[in-house]
Design a protein around this motif. Structure first.
Motif, PDB file in Angstrom:
ATOM      1  N   TYR A  13       6.604  17.806   1.426  1.00 52.93           N
ATOM      2  CA  TYR A  13       6.319  16.720   2.312  1.00 52.93           C
ATOM      3  C   TYR A  13       5.238  16.080   0.845  1.00 52.93           C
ATOM      4  CZ  TYR A  13       9.190  18.511   5.672  1.00 52.93           C
ATOM      5  OH  TYR A  13       9.831  19.174   6.439  1.00 52.93           O
ATOM      6  N   GLU A  14       4.718  17.070   0.241  1.00 59.30           N
ATOM      7  CA  GLU A  14       3.771  16.118  -0.778  1.00 59.30           C
ATOM      8  C   GLU A  14       4.576  14.734  -1.914  1.00 59.30           C
ATOM      9  OE1 GLU A  14       0.719  16.979  -1.208  1.00 59.30           O
ATOM     10  OE2 GLU A  14       0.182  15.210  -3.371  1.00 59.30           O
ATOM     11  N   GLN A  15       5.096  14.975  -2.008  1.00 61.43           N
ATOM     12  CA  GLN A  15       5.968  13.778  -2.964  1.00 61.43           C
ATOM     13  C   GLN A  15       6.520  12.562  -1.592  1.00 61.43           C
ATOM     14  OE1 GLN A  15       9.059  16.504  -4.737  1.00 61.43           O
ATOM     15  NE2 GLN A  15       9.476  14.494  -5.677  1.00 61.43           N
ATOM     16  N   LEU A  16       6.945  13.085  -0.070  1.00 61.45           N
ATOM     17  CA  LEU A  16       6.683  11.831   0.471  1.00 61.45           C
ATOM     18  C   LEU A  16       5.292  11.189   1.003  1.00 61.45           C
ATOM     19  CD1 LEU A  16       8.772  13.559   2.731  1.00 61.45           C
ATOM     20  CD2 LEU A  16       9.471  11.904   0.806  1.00 61.45           C
ATOM     21  N   LYS A  17       4.706  11.732   0.591  1.00 63.19           N
ATOM     22  CA  LYS A  17       3.109  10.697   0.768  1.00 63.19           C
ATOM     23  C   LYS A  17       2.453   9.734   0.421  1.00 63.19           C
ATOM     24  CE  LYS A  17      -0.749  13.148   0.388  1.00 63.19           C
ATOM     25  NZ  LYS A  17      -2.154  14.320  -0.255  1.00 63.19           N
ATOM     26  N   PHE A  18       2.349   8.833   1.622  1.00 60.95           N
ATOM     27  CA  PHE A  18       2.546   7.180   0.727  1.00 60.95           C
ATOM     28  C   PHE A  18       0.762   6.892   1.556  1.00 60.95           C
ATOM     29  CE2 PHE A  18       3.433   4.297   4.400  1.00 60.95           C
ATOM     30  CZ  PHE A  18       4.198   5.357   4.713  1.00 60.95           C
ATOM     31  N   ASN A  19       0.505   5.839   1.114  1.00 61.13           N
ATOM     32  CA  ASN A  19      -0.671   5.692   1.792  1.00 61.13           C
ATOM     33  C   ASN A  19      -0.041   4.204   3.059  1.00 61.13           C
ATOM     34  OD1 ASN A  19      -3.617   4.058   2.401  1.00 61.13           O
ATOM     35  ND2 ASN A  19      -4.478   4.632   0.507  1.00 61.13           N
ATOM     36  N   ASN A  20      -0.398   4.112   4.206  1.00 63.46           N
ATOM     37  CA  ASN A  20      -0.505   3.791   4.861  1.00 63.46           C
ATOM     38  C   ASN A  20      -1.144   2.528   5.080  1.00 63.46           C
ATOM     39  OD1 ASN A  20       1.775   3.176   6.938  1.00 63.46           O
ATOM     40  ND2 ASN A  20       0.372   4.182   8.350  1.00 63.46           N
ATOM     41  N   ASP A  21      -2.352   2.639   4.315  1.00 67.22           N
ATOM     42  CA  ASP A  21      -2.979   1.313   4.827  1.00 67.22           C
ATOM     43  C   ASP A  21      -2.970   0.069   3.451  1.00 67.22           C
ATOM     44  OD1 ASP A  21      -4.488   3.138   6.964  1.00 67.22           O
ATOM     45  OD2 ASP A  21      -5.858   3.508   5.659  1.00 67.22           O
ATOM     46  N   ILE A  22      -2.506   0.701   2.465  1.00 64.79           N
ATOM     47  CA  ILE A  22      -1.782  -0.310   1.887  1.00 64.79           C
ATOM     48  C   ILE A  22      -0.816  -0.523   0.704  1.00 64.79           C
ATOM     49  CG2 ILE A  22      -4.657  -0.366   1.021  1.00 64.79           C
ATOM     50  CD1 ILE A  22      -3.364   1.343  -1.032  1.00 64.79           C
ATOM     51  N   GLU A  23      -0.303   0.724   1.331  1.00 65.12           N
ATOM     52  CA  GLU A  23       0.818  -0.177   0.110  1.00 65.12           C
ATOM     53  C   GLU A  23       2.534  -0.487   0.537  1.00 65.12           C
ATOM     54  OE1 GLU A  23       2.742   3.618  -1.151  1.00 65.12           O
ATOM     55  OE2 GLU A  23       0.945   4.287  -1.222  1.00 65.12           O
ATOM     56  N   HIS A  24       2.316  -0.893   2.784  1.00 65.81           N
ATOM     57  CA  HIS A  24       3.479  -1.768   2.822  1.00 65.81           C
ATOM     58  C   HIS A  24       3.361  -3.014   1.783  1.00 65.81           C
ATOM     59  CE1 HIS A  24       4.794   1.217   5.688  1.00 65.81           C
ATOM     60  NE2 HIS A  24       2.642   0.947   6.242  1.00 65.81           N
ATOM     61  N   PRO A  25       4.649  -3.702   1.676  1.00 74.26           N
ATOM     62  CA  PRO A  25       6.035  -3.448   2.117  1.00 74.26           C
ATOM     63  C   PRO A  25       6.185  -1.924   0.888  1.00 74.26           C
ATOM     64  CG  PRO A  25       6.515  -5.023   1.336  1.00 74.26           C
ATOM     65  CD  PRO A  25       4.517  -4.996   1.240  1.00 74.26           C
ATOM     66  N   VAL A  26       7.208  -0.750   1.346  1.00 76.43           N
ATOM     67  CA  VAL A  26       7.037   0.436   0.078  1.00 76.43           C
ATOM     68  C   VAL A  26       8.317   0.782   1.439  1.00 76.43           C
ATOM     69  CG1 VAL A  26       5.666   2.161   1.463  1.00 76.43           C
ATOM     70  CG2 VAL A  26       6.347   2.643   0.041  1.00 76.43           C
ATOM     71  N   ALA A  27       9.291   1.540  -0.027  1.00 75.80           N
ATOM     72  CA  ALA A  27      10.096   1.853   0.236  1.00 75.80           C
ATOM     73  C   ALA A  27      10.961   3.228  -0.300  1.00 75.80           C
ATOM     74  CB  ALA A  27      11.877   1.098  -0.586  1.00 75.80           C
ATOM     75  N   VAL A  28      10.958   4.577   0.493  1.00 76.07           N
ATOM     76  CA  VAL A  28      11.515   5.456  -0.077  1.00 76.07           C
ATOM     77  C   VAL A  28      12.568   5.786  -0.347  1.00 76.07           C
ATOM     78  CG1 VAL A  28      12.590   6.809   2.183  1.00 76.07           C
ATOM     79  CG2 VAL A  28      11.435   7.977  -0.091  1.00 76.07           C
ATOM     80  N   GLN A  29      13.151   6.132  -1.592  1.00 77.58           N
ATOM     81  CA  GLN A  29      14.901   6.810  -2.347  1.00 77.58           C
ATOM     82  C   GLN A  29      14.511   7.877  -1.914  1.00 77.58           C
ATOM     83  OE1 GLN A  29      15.798   6.742  -6.585  1.00 77.58           O
ATOM     84  NE2 GLN A  29      16.874   4.890  -6.491  1.00 77.58           N
TER      85      GLN A  29
END
Ligand code: FMN
Length: 320
Positions: free
Chosen positions: A49-65
């Motif tokens: 799950y570490e690799q799936l972490k993203f920073n919800n406050d600043i990263e959008h728009p963000v896509a996971v591959q």
């Protein structure tokens, strides 16, 4: 709300991690950012799950591959990624590496469009987050438009709205992934013709695009561009994406302010367990082409080796 694919920063293993995406968000608020590819195996069996972490406050728009080829496993991962709040879930059908082929996913799946369609349908059934696909124009000797048209017509489902196409074939035997990004010639025309054939599908073109001017040229024909190596090697090339591509106001931070903010972030990340080797590697190219670029790169390297940013940060800032 649907997100714009007009300008995307490509998924790149070892590159577009959470720290690199933090850097890009100091420069552009509008570009769509992609994570590195995360395999279904890593999520389901490795619980990465570490690799799936993203920073919800600043990263959008963000896509996971995601990388995988088992519809059930992909669905399980799509459900997790959807619930984490990603804006898009992208399926990698373009990676030619031997390791990926052994897992029967990536570019070799272009030879099995029925399975790709099953994967897309299974993923989309369990999440409202849009599922997209990133592929090549073909594999091995099939670099003709008929192959690509046939592939796309077979994977189409009503839910699939966006396709990202790297405008090179993937050679499945005999070339390293790196050579597979250099040796097969770019065939932008195939992607343009695909847009002609499927006008309702959002088509994002990828491969060899160097800057905003080239991006604007492609955008006359297709719906979006995706750039990988050029912004990674020289992040400042995206500093006017928001105005030139999206007609919005640029963030407008200058190089020095970006570096200051990023170095502050690096120091904070040490507390969170991320060593400088993980964070500083993304800013080697921040003053690429400028007169102090070499001295700056050497000092970044030295800082990583000595693992002491506090000792060099003022000198680094002075060099940009
Ligand atoms: C270091 C590196 C890692 C990459 N990792 C991925 C990946 O995880 N998933 C993917 O779909 N493509 C990956 N790619 C391919 C890029 O997303 C992109 O398709 C390719 O580099 C062509 O675009 P460019 O010429 O703008 O770099 C990678 C490329 C590089 C250079």
């Amino acid at each position: 709300m649907s997100i714009s694919h007009k300008f995307c920063i490509a998924p790149m293993m070892q590159c577009t991690d959470i720290h690199d995406r933090f850097l890009f968000r100091l420069i552009t608020k509008k570009a769509l950012l992609y994570t590195e590819m995360v395999t279904t195996g890593a999520i389901i069996h490795g619980r990465c799950y570490e690799q799936l972490k993203f920073n919800n406050d600043i990263e959008h728009p963000v896509a996971v591959q995601l990388g995988g080829s088992d519809p059930h496993e992909l669905a399980e991962c799509a459900k997790i990624c959807g619930s984490l709040g990603y804006d898009e879930i992208n399926l990698n059908i373009g990676c030619p590496s031997e390791r990926v082929q052994k897992g029967s996913f990536g570019a070799c799946l272009m030879q099995d469009p029925e399975l790709v369609k099953d994967c897309i349908v299974s993923m989309q059934e369990v999440t409202t987050t849009p599922v997209t696909v990133k592929c090549r124009i073909g594999v091995n000797d099939r670099d003709d438009i008929d192959f690509l048209n046939n592939f796309v017509s077979k994977i189409l489902t009503p839910s699939l709205k966006t396709l990202i196409v790297h405008a090179r074939v993937a050679i499945l035997k005999g070339l390293t992934p790196r050579q597979n990004r250099q040796i097969p010639p770019l065939k932008y025309d195939n992607v343009y013709q695909l847009k002609d054939e499927f006008p309702d599908l959002e088509i994002v073109i990828n491969g060899g695009i160097k800057n905003i001017d080239e991006s604007l040229d492609h955008l006359k024909i297709v719906d979006g561009v995706m750039l990988g190596r050029s912004p990674y090697d020289n992040p400042m090339i995206v500093n006017n994406v928001d105005s030139k591509i999206f007609h919005e106001v640029d963030i407008g931070l200058d190089r020095k302010s970006i570096l200051k903010a990023y170095l502050k972030y690096c120091l904070e990340q040490i507390e969170n367990g991320y060593p400088l080797s993980r964070t500083l590697k993304h800013i080697f190219g921040l003053n690429r082409g400028l007169k102090n670029a070499k001295a700056y790169r050497s000092l970044i390297l030295e800082t990583m080796q000595k693992n002491n940013l506090k000792a060099t940060q003022d000198d680094l800032i002075a060099l940009v």
